[in-house]
Design an enzyme around this catalytic site. Sequence first.
Site, PDB file in Angstrom:
ATOM      1  N   ASP A 156      -1.150   6.527   6.789  1.00 10.74           N
ATOM      2  CA  ASP A 156      -2.286   5.737   6.302  1.00 10.74           C
ATOM      3  C   ASP A 156      -2.629   4.719   7.393  1.00 10.74           C
ATOM      4  O   ASP A 156      -1.850   3.803   7.671  1.00 10.74           O
ATOM      5  CB  ASP A 156      -1.866   5.028   5.001  1.00 10.74           C
ATOM      6  CG  ASP A 156      -2.945   4.090   4.465  1.00 10.74           C
ATOM      7  OD1 ASP A 156      -3.982   3.912   5.133  1.00 10.74           O
ATOM      8  OD2 ASP A 156      -2.741   3.527   3.369  1.00 10.74           O
ATOM      9  N   TRP A 181       0.818  -1.218   0.000  1.00  9.82           N
ATOM     10  CA  TRP A 181       0.000   0.000   0.000  1.00  9.82           C
ATOM     11  C   TRP A 181       0.847   1.262   0.000  1.00  9.82           C
ATOM     12  O   TRP A 181       0.504   2.262  -0.637  1.00  9.82           O
ATOM     13  CB  TRP A 181      -1.019  -0.014   1.144  1.00  9.82           C
ATOM     14  CG  TRP A 181      -2.129  -0.983   0.862  1.00  9.82           C
ATOM     15  CD1 TRP A 181      -2.397  -2.144   1.535  1.00  9.82           C
ATOM     16  CD2 TRP A 181      -3.088  -0.915  -0.206  1.00  9.82           C
ATOM     17  NE1 TRP A 181      -3.468  -2.790   0.959  1.00  9.82           N
ATOM     18  CE2 TRP A 181      -3.910  -2.061  -0.097  1.00  9.82           C
ATOM     19  CE3 TRP A 181      -3.336  -0.005  -1.237  1.00  9.82           C
ATOM     20  CZ2 TRP A 181      -4.962  -2.320  -0.993  1.00  9.82           C
ATOM     21  CZ3 TRP A 181      -4.391  -0.262  -2.121  1.00  9.82           C
ATOM     22  CH2 TRP A 181      -5.181  -1.399  -1.990  1.00  9.82           C
ATOM     23  N   LYS A 213     -12.680  -1.603   7.415  1.00 11.49           N
ATOM     24  CA  LYS A 213     -11.983  -2.692   8.115  1.00 11.49           C
ATOM     25  C   LYS A 213     -12.548  -2.829   9.526  1.00 11.49           C
ATOM     26  O   LYS A 213     -13.136  -3.835   9.871  1.00 11.49           O
ATOM     27  CB  LYS A 213     -10.481  -2.432   8.200  1.00 11.49           C
ATOM     28  CG  LYS A 213      -9.856  -1.855   6.958  1.00 11.49           C
ATOM     29  CD  LYS A 213      -9.687  -2.874   5.871  1.00 11.49           C
ATOM     30  CE  LYS A 213      -8.872  -2.272   4.724  1.00 11.49           C
ATOM     31  NZ  LYS A 213      -8.796  -3.140   3.583  1.00 11.49           N
TER      32      LYS A 213
HETATM   33  N1  PLP Z   1      -4.219   1.651   2.352  1.00 13.49           N
HETATM   34  C1  PLP Z   1      -4.357   0.480   3.017  1.00 13.49           C
HETATM   35  C2  PLP Z   1      -3.443   0.183   4.160  1.00 13.49           C
HETATM   36  C3  PLP Z   1      -5.339  -0.425   2.630  1.00 13.49           C
HETATM   37  O1  PLP Z   1      -5.486  -1.577   3.280  1.00 13.49           O
HETATM   38  C4  PLP Z   1      -6.174  -0.116   1.540  1.00 13.49           C
HETATM   39  C5  PLP Z   1      -7.221  -1.053   1.098  1.00 13.49           C
HETATM   40  O2  PLP Z   1      -7.376  -2.126   1.577  1.00 13.49           O
HETATM   41  C6  PLP Z   1      -5.976   1.099   0.888  1.00 13.49           C
HETATM   42  C7  PLP Z   1      -5.010   1.964   1.327  1.00 13.49           C
HETATM   43  C8  PLP Z   1      -6.841   1.487  -0.272  1.00 13.49           C
HETATM   44  O3  PLP Z   1      -8.069   1.790   0.267  1.00 13.49           O
HETATM   45  P1  PLP Z   1      -9.391   1.912  -0.617  1.00 13.49           P
HETATM   46  O4  PLP Z   1      -9.665   0.574  -1.184  1.00 13.49           O
HETATM   47  O5  PLP Z   1     -10.381   2.355   0.412  1.00 13.49           O
HETATM   48  O6  PLP Z   1      -9.129   2.941  -1.640  1.00 13.49           O
END
Ligand code: PLP
Length: 405
Positions: free
Chosen positions: A205, A113, A230
């Site tokens: 994040d 991520w 989550k």
């Molecule tokens: N950052 C993390 C740590 C994630 O686990 C996720 C998605 O699972 C994201 C970003 C991306 O999030 P989204 O799918 O809400 O755009």
Amino acid sequence: MAASRVINFGAGPSCLPEDVLHEATQGLFNFADSGMGIAEISHRSKEFGAFLNEVESLIRTQLNVPPTHSILFTQGGGTGQFAAVVLNMLARHRLLHPDLKERTIDYVLTGSWSKAAVKEATRLTAGSDVKINIAADAKLHSADQASYAGVPPHDSYKFSENPALIYYCENETVDGVQFSHEEGSPSSFPFHLLPKDQLLPLVADYSSSFMSRPIPRLTDHAIIYAGAQKNIGPAGLTIIIVRQDCIVDVDAAVGLGATPVPAILSYKYVAEGKSMPNTPPVFSIYVAGLVLRRMQKLGGLAYFEETNKRKKEKVYQALEEGEKRGVFKPRVGKESGSWMNIVFNVPGEGAEAKFLKGAEEQGMKGLKGHRSVGGIRVSLYNALEESQIDKLVAYMREFIESSTT
Ligand code: PLP
């Protein structure tokens, strides 16, 4: 209905507390005694306005968010924030330092991520005067130098002198790598290496660990963001905790050479509209509010930190037993092992499929690792009860026995 439900270890969207699901069903018919369902009532109604205020205060109280920081609600998920943080923080930097010839944004890489966040930042800054500095890369320190197996060692970080943002992902959902919150741990985020600056541009994040335990040094952060899907609700809602000096006039920065920012990604636009400059994700906010109310009743983050710690310890213990007997192979070092997403392999031809099939036969689903890395992933979000973890752990031990006898 409850009897047909399985134990859902999915990484997100993930399971929600059953009492909340029942209450939300009522709310679909009649929200806050308005005679209208939550998906039907205007977001400008007094009932919804009061609810949104309550959701904000439930987060503020439980996470101890200081008055220096605003809490915003928006859409677009973590992916939207990959872009929003870059655009808003670069605009802020330009307003603060209009004459700089070159700007830097710092990223700490600990998994898929944070890598995705760098990819988006690269797109948005292509051809500009902005340089991306990888302040630390966990991959370089893993045994195979190809996978993310822990957080980088403290002595490997190289932050830039005056970056527009310093970015890290607190919990890597795919790779199972998380910063330790233990004071003095080599796997903690190196707050002590950051410049001493009250206006530190630190961005985190927290998508997959938000509201699972307290946030260390929350006040030192410029921005903390998370999708709801989550720990606290359905997909569709994004929560942003933003220090007020980062809510800037992005249009004024355009005159100084900054990229124009779509209104919906501008923190100022969202803040001035009190998180409702346009139609918010009402149902997701509603369910998140019910979850947060329930959390508060149960004892808030102190309760969830304690329970989540016990839950993950049980799974890591079984994993270690399996590792000793050659049945399981953890992918992440102990110190950086995530509390929320535990990833491992089951070595041997067809062994992972056998593990998943056996689990499913016992009513446990969502254990397959992310498609990009494979293996097994156990997600242990707040709504999973300890008794459900006990069932998984018993199955893991059963599997170890049947694989070694
Ligand atoms: N950052 C993390 C740590 C994630 O686990 C996720 C998605 O699972 C994201 C970003 C991306 O999030 P989204 O799918 O809400 O755009």
